[in-house]
Design an enzyme around this catalytic site. Structure first.
Site, PDB file in Angstrom:
ATOM      1  N   GLN B 222      22.445  -2.791  -3.587  1.00  0.00           N
ATOM      2  CA  GLN B 222      21.364  -3.635  -3.155  1.00  0.00           C
ATOM      3  C   GLN B 222      20.660  -4.985  -4.362  1.00  0.00           C
ATOM      4  O   GLN B 222      19.582  -5.797  -4.449  1.00  0.00           O
ATOM      5  CB  GLN B 222      20.258  -3.333  -1.965  1.00  0.00           C
ATOM      6  N   ARG B 369      12.259   1.903   2.806  1.00  0.00           N
ATOM      7  CA  ARG B 369      11.235   0.513   2.873  1.00  0.00           C
ATOM      8  C   ARG B 369      10.396   1.417   2.339  1.00  0.00           C
ATOM      9  O   ARG B 369       9.594   1.227   3.301  1.00  0.00           O
ATOM     10  CB  ARG B 369      11.333   1.014   3.985  1.00  0.00           C
ATOM     11  N   CYS B 370      10.278   1.898   0.922  1.00  0.00           N
ATOM     12  CA  CYS B 370       9.091   1.386   0.407  1.00  0.00           C
ATOM     13  C   CYS B 370       8.853   1.082  -1.315  1.00  0.00           C
ATOM     14  O   CYS B 370       9.814   1.004  -1.505  1.00  0.00           O
ATOM     15  CB  CYS B 370       9.019   2.800   0.333  1.00  0.00           C
ATOM     16  N   GLU B 739       7.955  -3.872   3.719  1.00  0.00           N
ATOM     17  CA  GLU B 739       8.295  -2.694   4.259  1.00  0.00           C
ATOM     18  C   GLU B 739       6.829  -1.771   4.890  1.00  0.00           C
ATOM     19  O   GLU B 739       6.960  -0.314   5.244  1.00  0.00           O
ATOM     20  CB  GLU B 739       8.277  -1.615   2.937  1.00  0.00           C
TER      21      GLU B 739
END
Lengths: 180, 794
Positions: B222, B369-370, B739
């Site tokens: 990523q 997701r944070c 998120e």
């Protein structure tokens, strides 16, 4: 083989068993000589270079490797390639016609039924198997039919809509018209 | 001449269908495992079956002897090159391949490189490792006990298993608040260990070319630029000779931010063999060794006034980091942004302590997701608020209203020191309550109870910090967390845009073009977006923590505005007026006094290459690096309605309402897709998805039979609503959305189940709220903890 057995020296290494398989993939017969332990997903991806079929979990759970086997969805990660000998396989590469997309492909784009795209080929093939046997499924039937395919991105709601979109396109007399 | 219709050209607000879908729906994506290079070999990793043991010996002779095996690498191979250990993103070290001992089940011990992946796997099984078992600790409280076996005996100055003690907030002010309280509400929580589990596992293809000295690595990452920097530093290779390519990524969710041993070993193998080496992790490897998330314990206390006003908050946290402290997080904050808790509430004083602990579990602590522990922050916050409402006998919606920061109170300094800038919290909550029919619910709940049915509504409201971040406070390993965009306008008015971000499903190829359409009036379809190749993309910190739209997205606007400024000069030249007399409307410059006389952006682009003013540098390209002035603060209200079966403990979601205020929405279709995906992960964490361990350190959750992810069948339907409060400092007012639902959602589900059973005396059931835990709570009327076991056999 001339006899039921053959005596060999004790230190001989076993030959890796090989077999020739012929599989009709997306309508075209394709052959390969393979180790009998080769998985169907690897035959498709590595021998036949059809990389649209993905592999996500190795254990039949995620469904990224779903292909149609004589029209029925199977997980190609837990099927041996030799089991497909003489059978028909449909992969994502076989979904679209020569000039146009399959309505399921269109539906997934129109209804935002995919994000990272990794589960999408398997998801679309499970959807195709459903619509082939049930052209007008309700939401529960769609969710149940897709419950062997995991998606981590979409939350499934738009996937359900995508399948509904395709169902309407394929059978305009049933249900509602396709909305533009 | 009529102005362009921004929606028609695919600008801001258009639910434009996604560009990337065209390849994905045809099976023409290009994921790492789809790439085959000439002469490519295949790598497999041998992992430890035990959680804590000294390595007595490793015998690789049988593996070496197998036909088709090209190389076997062990920790010794690496140690000879000073590569057995690598630095983590949190200033710790992590074993690449174990040399001294193994510290968690699944730890990497050896790698085999062979002609095909089957042979590589066979050869791994032929490696014989002798282990001398050591005591295993999978519970941090056990690891903190006096005399506990030292997990990190490789480190000097590490006398025990405590990694850090950290605190933030106002200790004395909080003390005073508690002294003045009418009531103190307390709760103990465990946010269980979870795993992001993108459907594509991690993998890499390293390709070192001896002739050119260039190392090209295709990698599921990523953050390709961070990887390039890390490889340059760890492997001591010149950075310009390293090219990291993140092709299509099959989901990331934070799992693909860290540097993993598999990447490092595949690179070394390619250098040693001078061949491309592919490593594709299997699912078990992914689940038991790569970046987990959460695993924090909380003792929370709240000082309350009788009317519901929160006077102070105390949070004491224990974070279980596993065997190596390898959280991917900004360096200033030891436990991420956990102290973003309570940002949506006006609270006079707060204090947080955090202790990090080593255990015999996989390392990680990724932001699943944070934005760096904000998922835990918001879950703790909303469970504490819910508990306070129960303790006060107050309506859970009302206690939130009483404490919300008011719309006219911005900018607002939170109790932990963050600065929030905008929001309409009460409006969002009320919209959600109305949608779910909260007015009549309490009566419905009471009547259902009389008939033996258990209904509950759970509310979760939160504002969370996205878009890390401004360079004053945010860096990873010292690299400031800005991001970048490079925009090239070709002479025919078509464009190529590159950013330092990397989409993993977020749809950047679609939305980034929409930002350019908004800024320049170029049709979005005329803008091609490329990301993920460090040889072509400008330096950026990558895509995670919902930072792409807040940071890279802003950089796109700024690059486009540089283009527009130059095009304005060209337009003035073409129109033969001074620049001050030129006005802009979408896609066109015109003379203020003669609006019919104008130059389109495409005409200006052609002139930039064919008819530029004297002395002007030719071309129409711009690059922008954007250092955001602050974080962005989206707000959300998530409200779940559930029914709990008192006989089985099974609970069903009857309705799930989400109200999101993520500021201006670039592509509403994609925004809603992000919200639904996040809600599903929230539901997953609340209901089924967790990684736990037995007392021997065996990971329970090493495949998808044991680690449950929700399918289409279990996943509830979602009802989405929106409120738009533009971000005051973002160029187009966006706040980020990737998120929010995964962060705020879990507490809504848990609060709903608790709401259904709280009359039985139950205040907490730790996640996942499994039917057997609910059943136990109903039968005993007591809270149910989910902490992993402590080994008791000595």
């Amino acid at each position: 083989m001339g006899s039921l057995f053959e005596v060999v020296p004790a230190d001989t290494q076993d030959e890796v068993p090989r077999r020739r398989v012929t599989v009709t993939v997306n309508g075209t017969p394709m052959s390969a000589v393979i180790e009998t332990r080769l998985l169907l997903v690897h035959l498709l991806r590595q021998a036949f270079k059809l990389t649209g079929t993905h592999m996500g979990c190795d254990t039949t759970h995620c469904g990224a490797c779903t292909v149609l086997f004589d029209g029925k969805p199977v997980k190609s990660c837990t099927m041996l390639a030799v089991q497909a000998d003489g059978h028909e396989i449909t992969t994502v590469e076989g979904l679209a016609g020569p000039s146009e997309l399959h309505p399921i492909q269109e539906g997934f784009k129109e209804e935002h039924g995919l994000q990272c795209g990794f589960c999408t080929p398997g998801m679309m093939l499970s959807a195709k198997a459903l619509l082939d046997r049930n052209p007008d499924p309700d939401e529960d039937e769609i969710r149940w039919a897709l419950s062997g395919n995991l998606c981590r991105c979409t939350g499934y709601q738009n996937i359900v809509k995508s399948v509904q979109w395709a169902a309407r396109k394929m059978n305009p007399q049933q249900g509602q018209e396709v909305s533009e | 001449m009529t102005a362009l219709d921004e929606i028609k050209i695919g600008g801001l607000g258009a639910s434009r269908r996604r560009v990337e879908d065209n390849r994905f729906i045809r099976g023409k994506g290009n994921y790492v495992d789809d790439i085959t290079l000439p002469g490519m070999l295949h790598m497999e990793i041998l992992r430890s079956p035990v959680a804590h043991a000294r390595i007595v010996s490793i015998d690789t002779s049988k593996a070496w002897a197998m036909p088709g095996v090209r190389l076997v690498i062990t920790g010794e191979t690496l140690a000879a090159r000073n590569l057995a250990w690598m630095p983590t993103l949190s200033y710790d070290t992590q074993a690449v391949l174990a040399t001294d001992k193994v510290r968690f089940q699944g730890q990497e011990i050896a790698a085999v490189i062979a002609d095909d992946p089957y042979t590589a796997k066979d050869a791994c099984e032929a490696i014989v490792v002798e282990y001398e078992p050591l005591p295993v600790m999978v519970n941090p409280y056990q690891a903190m006990e006096d005399g506990a076996e030292r997990i990190r005996d490789d480190k000097e100055n590490q006398p025990d298993n405590v990694i850090y003690d950290w605190e933030v907030g106002d200790r004395d002010g909080t003390e005073r608040a508690f002294a003045e309280a009418d009531l103190v509400s307390k709760i103990q929580l465990h946010y269980p260990r979870s795993h992001p589990s993108p459907i594509e596992t991690c993998g890499s293809i390293a390709d070192f070319n001896r002739a050119t000295q260039k190392l090209t690595v295709y990698m599921t990452t990523q953050a390709p630029h961070i990887i390039r920097a890390a490889v340059a530093m760890v492997a001591e290779l010149p950075e310009q000779m390293i090219r990291i390519i993140a092709p299509d990524i099959g989901g990331g969710f934070g799992n693909k931010v860290p540097v993993y041993p598999g990447y490092v070993v595949s690179i070394l193998a390619s250098i040693l063999l001078e061949k491309p080496v592919k490593w594709i992790e299997d699912r078990t490897g992914n689940l038991i060794s790569t970046g987990f998330a959460r695993d924090i314990y909380l003792e929370g206390e709240m000082a309350l006034r009788k009317d519901g006003k929160i006077l102070g908050v105390r949070m004491n946290c224990i974070a279980d980091h596993g065997a190596f402290f390898s959280d991917a997080q900004p360096s200033k904050f030891k436990i991420g942004l956990l102290h973003s808790a309570f940002a949506c509430y006006d609270i006079p004083a707060a204090h947080l302590t955090a202790r990090g602990v080593y255990t015999n579990k996989a390392p990680g602590g990724v932001a699943y997701r944070c934005s760096f522990r904000v998922t835990e922050a918001m879950f703790f916050q909303e469970r504490m608020v819910e508990t306070a409402a129960i303790d006060l006998g107050m309506d859970p919606a009302e206690i939130r209203r009483v404490n919300f920061v008011r719309d006219d109170d911005f900018p607002h300094r939170t109790a932990f020191g963050f600065l929030t800038d905008s929001g309409q919290y009460t409006k969002c909550l009320d919209l959600g309550l109305e949608a779910i029919g909260y007015d009549t619910f309490r009566q419905e709940q009471e009547e259902a109870r009389k008939r033996g049915r258990l209904l509950g509504i759970g509310i979760s409201t939160m504002t969370e910090p996205l878009g890390a971040g401004n360079s004053r406070e945010f860096d990873i390993l010292g690299i400031k967390m800005f991001d970048s965009a490079e925009l090239r306008i070709h002479m025919t008015g078509k464009a190529l845009l590159r950013t330092g971000a990397r989409s993993q499903g977020q749809g950047h190829e679609t939305t980034w073009a929409q930002i350019v359409a908004h800024e320049l009036g170029l049709p979005a379809e005329d803008v091609t977006v490329e990301e993920g190749d460090t040889d072509t993309a400008p330096f950026g910190m990558g895509t995670y923590a919902s930072r792409s739209t807040p940071v890279a997205g802003a950089a796109i606007s700024m690059a486009a505005r540089k283009i527009r400024a130059k095009a304005r000069k060209i337009a003035a030249h073409l129109l033969e007026v001074s620049e001050e007399d030129v006005e802009w409307e979408l896609g066109r410059f015109y003379v203020r006094s003669r609006p019919e006389q104008g130059v389109t952006i495409q005409e200006a682009a052609m002139a930039a290459y064919s008819n530029m003013p004297d002395g002007m540098e030719p071309g129409l390209e711009a690059i922008a690096y954007y250092d955001p002035p602050n974080l962005t603060w989206p707000f959300a209200a998530y409200i779940a309605k559930v029914e709990v079966d008192p006989e089985t403990g099974v609970w069903d979601v009857l309705r799930m309402v989400a109200v999101d205020d993520c500021g201006v929405r670039i592509n509403p279709m994609i925004v809603e897709g992000q919200i639904m995906g996040g809600l599903t992960e929230a539901y997953a964490m609340a209901s089924m998805q967790y990684i736990t361990f037995d007392a021997e350190g065996n990971c329970i959750g090493s495949n998808f039979t044991d680690y449950l992810l929700p399918t289409a069948w279990e996943t509830p339907g979602f009802e989405l609503h929106e409120v738009v409060t533009p971000c005051p400092h973002h160029p187009i007012g966006a706040k980020g959305i990737g998120e929010c639902a995964a962060v705020g959602g879990p507490a809504a589900f848990v609060n709903a189940v608790i709401d259904a059973v709280k009359h039985l005396g139950v205040k907490n059931i730790d996640m996942p709220v499994l039917p057997d835990r609910v059943y136990e709570a109903i039968k005993t009327g007591k809270d149910v903890s989910g902490a992993p076991p402590v080994r008791t056999d000595g």
